[in-house]
Design a protein around this motif. Structure first.
Motif, PDB file in Angstrom:
ATOM      1  N   LYS A   2       0.640  -1.286  -0.162  1.00 10.07           N
ATOM      2  CA  LYS A   2      -0.035   0.015  -0.074  1.00 10.07           C
ATOM      3  C   LYS A   2       0.878   1.252   0.001  1.00 10.07           C
ATOM      4  O   LYS A   2       1.767   1.425   0.743  1.00 10.07           O
ATOM      5  CB  LYS A   2      -0.861  -0.138   1.216  1.00 10.07           C
ATOM      6  N   LYS A   4       1.372   5.126   0.738  1.00 13.43           N
ATOM      7  CA  LYS A   4       0.888   6.177   1.686  1.00 13.43           C
ATOM      8  C   LYS A   4       0.832   7.316   0.922  1.00 13.43           C
ATOM      9  O   LYS A   4       2.005   8.021   0.622  1.00 13.43           O
ATOM     10  CB  LYS A   4       1.906   6.325   3.013  1.00 13.43           C
ATOM     11  N   ARG A   5      -0.301   8.215   0.907  1.00 10.41           N
ATOM     12  CA  ARG A   5      -0.582   9.631   0.358  1.00 10.41           C
ATOM     13  C   ARG A   5      -0.711  10.500   1.492  1.00 10.41           C
ATOM     14  O   ARG A   5      -0.889  10.252   2.725  1.00 10.41           O
ATOM     15  CB  ARG A   5      -1.755   9.555  -0.597  1.00 10.41           C
ATOM     16  N   HIS A   6      -0.412  11.669   1.156  1.00 13.51           N
ATOM     17  CA  HIS A   6      -0.459  12.682   2.086  1.00 13.51           C
ATOM     18  C   HIS A   6      -1.449  13.959   1.669  1.00 13.51           C
ATOM     19  O   HIS A   6      -1.063  15.147   1.377  1.00 13.51           O
ATOM     20  CB  HIS A   6       0.731  13.301   2.293  1.00 13.51           C
ATOM     21  N   TYR A  54      -2.509  13.183  -4.168  1.00 12.35           N
ATOM     22  CA  TYR A  54      -3.099  11.825  -4.742  1.00 12.35           C
ATOM     23  C   TYR A  54      -2.368  11.490  -5.920  1.00 12.35           C
ATOM     24  O   TYR A  54      -2.230  10.288  -6.279  1.00 12.35           O
ATOM     25  CB  TYR A  54      -4.531  12.230  -4.873  1.00 12.35           C
ATOM     26  N   ALA A  58       4.817   8.156  -5.866  1.00 14.92           N
ATOM     27  CA  ALA A  58       5.008   8.122  -4.148  1.00 14.92           C
ATOM     28  C   ALA A  58       6.367   7.906  -4.154  1.00 14.92           C
ATOM     29  O   ALA A  58       7.196   7.159  -4.978  1.00 14.92           O
ATOM     30  CB  ALA A  58       4.265   7.058  -3.676  1.00 14.92           C
ATOM     31  N   ARG A  61      10.624   3.248  -0.459  1.00 12.91           N
ATOM     32  CA  ARG A  61      11.243   3.186   0.710  1.00 12.91           C
ATOM     33  C   ARG A  61      12.495   2.962   0.849  1.00 12.91           C
ATOM     34  O   ARG A  61      13.081   2.401   0.088  1.00 12.91           O
ATOM     35  CB  ARG A  61      10.409   2.036   1.380  1.00 12.91           C
TER      36      ARG A  61
END
Length: 61
Positions: A2, A4-6, A54, A58, A61
């Motif tokens: 998944k 992660k959006r902000h 959105y 992204a 990591r």
């Protein structure tokens, strides 16, 4: 995995961008200093900030 959006960060950065853009456009003389113009440009900045939060790629990591 998944992603992660902000969107909240996008809201506040769009708000800052919209307010700054509105004041620059008023200072340069491209738009009149009315509540409708200032609110419209600020709202457009918020919408663009949230949309970018959105739609942007992204970070890994």
């Amino acid at each position: 995995m998944k992603v992660k959006r902000h969107p909240i960060l996008g809201f506040f950065s769009g708000l800052a961008f919209g307010i700054g853009l509105a004041f620059i456009l008023v200072a340069v003389g491209l738009v009149p200093m009315t509540v409708a113009w200032l609110a419209g440009i600020t709202a457009a900045g918020v919408v663009l900030g949230v949309a970018w939060a959105y739609a942007a790629p992204a970070r890994g990591r």
